[in-house]
Motif scaffolding. Structure first.
Motif, mmCIF file in Angstrom:
data_model
loop_
_atom_site.group_PDB
_atom_site.id
_atom_site.type_symbol
_atom_site.label_atom_id
_atom_site.label_comp_id
_atom_site.label_asym_id
_atom_site.label_seq_id
_atom_site.Cartn_x
_atom_site.Cartn_y
_atom_site.Cartn_z
ATOM 1 N N MET A 1 0.861 -1.203 0.072
ATOM 2 C CA MET A 1 -0.069 -0.160 -0.042
ATOM 3 C C MET A 1 0.728 1.147 0.053
ATOM 4 N N ALA A 2 0.496 2.189 -0.787
ATOM 5 C CA ALA A 2 1.312 3.523 -0.747
ATOM 6 C C ALA A 2 1.070 4.216 0.553
ATOM 7 N N ASP A 3 2.470 4.760 0.786
ATOM 8 C CA ASP A 3 2.287 5.634 1.897
ATOM 9 C C ASP A 3 2.458 7.115 1.647
ATOM 10 N N PRO A 4 1.358 7.812 2.083
ATOM 11 C CA PRO A 4 1.325 9.403 1.935
ATOM 12 C C PRO A 4 2.224 10.067 2.564
ATOM 13 N N ALA A 5 2.962 9.483 3.533
ATOM 14 C CA ALA A 5 4.102 10.137 4.032
ATOM 15 C C ALA A 5 5.230 10.077 3.486
ATOM 16 N N ALA A 6 5.480 9.231 2.633
ATOM 17 C CA ALA A 6 6.418 9.187 1.533
ATOM 18 C C ALA A 6 6.502 9.507 0.171
ATOM 19 N N ARG A 7 5.306 10.014 -0.223
ATOM 20 C CA ARG A 7 5.109 10.732 -1.498
ATOM 21 C C ARG A 7 6.245 11.614 -2.020
ATOM 22 N N ILE A 18 2.469 9.441 -6.043
ATOM 23 C CA ILE A 18 3.350 8.003 -6.116
ATOM 24 C C ILE A 18 4.350 8.397 -4.940
ATOM 25 N N ASP A 19 4.619 7.150 -4.167
ATOM 26 C CA ASP A 19 5.592 7.089 -3.074
ATOM 27 C C ASP A 19 6.758 6.706 -3.492
ATOM 28 N N ASP A 20 7.777 6.840 -2.536
ATOM 29 C CA ASP A 20 9.297 6.408 -2.920
ATOM 30 C C ASP A 20 9.749 4.720 -2.980
ATOM 31 N N SER A 21 8.742 4.032 -3.194
ATOM 32 C CA SER A 21 8.885 2.547 -3.347
ATOM 33 C C SER A 21 8.699 2.253 -4.954
ATOM 34 N N ALA A 63 -4.090 1.790 -13.120
ATOM 35 C CA ALA A 63 -2.575 1.973 -13.030
ATOM 36 C C ALA A 63 -2.115 1.677 -11.636
ATOM 37 N N ALA A 64 -3.191 2.132 -10.543
ATOM 38 C CA ALA A 64 -2.681 1.521 -9.064
ATOM 39 C C ALA A 64 -2.949 0.302 -9.004
ATOM 40 N N ASP A 65 -3.842 -0.547 -9.640
ATOM 41 C CA ASP A 65 -3.892 -1.876 -9.430
ATOM 42 C C ASP A 65 -2.898 -2.378 -10.195
ATOM 43 N N ALA A 66 -2.232 -1.884 -11.262
ATOM 44 C CA ALA A 66 -1.334 -2.781 -12.040
ATOM 45 C C ALA A 66 0.366 -2.517 -11.340
ATOM 46 N N CYS A 67 0.368 -1.660 -10.613
ATOM 47 C CA CYS A 67 1.578 -1.059 -10.163
ATOM 48 C C CYS A 67 2.138 -2.205 -9.350
ATOM 49 N N PRO A 68 3.442 -2.926 -9.796
ATOM 50 C CA PRO A 68 3.907 -3.975 -9.145
ATOM 51 C C PRO A 68 4.446 -3.916 -7.760
ATOM 52 N N THR A 69 4.561 -2.398 -7.350
ATOM 53 C CA THR A 69 5.058 -2.329 -5.991
ATOM 54 C C THR A 69 3.954 -1.702 -5.230
ATOM 55 N N GLU A 70 2.762 -1.374 -5.703
ATOM 56 C CA GLU A 70 1.541 -0.708 -4.898
ATOM 57 C C GLU A 70 2.191 0.526 -4.702
ATOM 58 N N SER A 71 2.915 1.394 -5.217
ATOM 59 C CA SER A 71 3.267 2.613 -5.022
ATOM 60 C C SER A 71 2.319 3.892 -5.558
ATOM 61 N N GLY A 73 -0.714 5.978 -4.718
ATOM 62 C CA GLY A 73 -1.677 6.233 -3.533
ATOM 63 C C GLY A 73 -2.831 6.808 -4.276
ATOM 64 N N LEU A 74 -4.026 6.742 -3.950
ATOM 65 C CA LEU A 74 -5.319 7.580 -4.513
ATOM 66 C C LEU A 74 -6.005 8.394 -3.372
ATOM 67 N N ASP A 75 -5.349 8.326 -2.104
ATOM 68 C CA ASP A 75 -6.247 9.293 -0.989
ATOM 69 C C ASP A 75 -5.201 10.059 -0.181
ATOM 70 N N GLY A 76 -3.928 10.761 -0.911
ATOM 71 C CA GLY A 76 -3.169 11.177 -0.359
ATOM 72 C C GLY A 76 -3.416 12.386 0.569
ATOM 73 N N GLN A 77 -4.742 13.036 0.415
ATOM 74 C CA GLN A 77 -5.087 13.922 1.217
ATOM 75 C C GLN A 77 -6.410 13.910 1.810
ATOM 76 N N GLY A 78 -6.699 12.450 1.696
ATOM 77 C CA GLY A 78 -7.899 11.886 2.509
ATOM 78 C C GLY A 78 -9.029 12.403 1.883
ATOM 79 N N THR A 79 -8.946 12.748 0.631
ATOM 80 C CA THR A 79 -10.150 13.144 -0.238
ATOM 81 C C THR A 79 -10.570 12.087 -1.311
ATOM 82 N N ARG A 80 -10.487 10.909 -1.037
ATOM 83 C CA ARG A 80 -10.819 9.974 -2.257
ATOM 84 C C ARG A 80 -12.384 10.206 -2.553
ATOM 85 N N PRO A 81 -12.563 10.514 -3.960
ATOM 86 C CA PRO A 81 -13.970 10.906 -4.399
ATOM 87 C C PRO A 81 -14.744 9.748 -4.634
ATOM 88 N N THR A 82 -16.037 9.940 -4.522
ATOM 89 C CA THR A 82 -16.643 8.810 -4.885
ATOM 90 C C THR A 82 -17.219 8.970 -6.479
#
Ligand code: SF4
Length: 83
Positions: A1-7, A18-21, A63-71, A73-82
């Motif tokens: 899972m992507a880490d918003p602290a590591a974006r 995208i995070d640092d992984s 793209a997020a589903d296909a990323c091999p390292t799960e790098s 993130g879709l909710d970096g600001q806690g604002t995942r839209p519906t």
């Protein structure tokens, strides 16, 4: 899972990032070229344009589903839209 602290600092502001992984495989840029690309220093990929349409979100999620390292993130600001 992507880490918003590591974006990466050069992602455009917004929920998608995208995070640092990232291993620079270019999958995300191939699947969603309107939103992801290589960073200017060619060290990692970044989100350079946030999605604003259902089609854009679908491409970003694919793209997020296909990323091999799960790098991706879709909710970096806690604002995942519906949908
Ligand atoms: S798909 Fe994942 S690992 Fe590959 S370039 Fe994109 S963020 Fe990096």
């Amino acid at each position: 899972m992507a880490d918003p602290a590591a974006r990466w600092h050069d992602n455009v502001p917004g929920p998608v990032y995208i995070d640092d992984s990232c291993i620079i495989c270019s999958m995300c840029a191939d699947l969603a070229p309107e939103h992801f690309r290589m960073s200017d220093d060619e060290d990692h990929d970044i989100c350079y344009r946030q999605p604003t349409t259902p089609e854009g979100w679908a491409a970003v999620r694919e793209a997020a589903d296909a990323c091999p390292t799960e790098s991706i993130g879709l909710d970096g600001q806690g604002t995942r839209p519906t949908r």
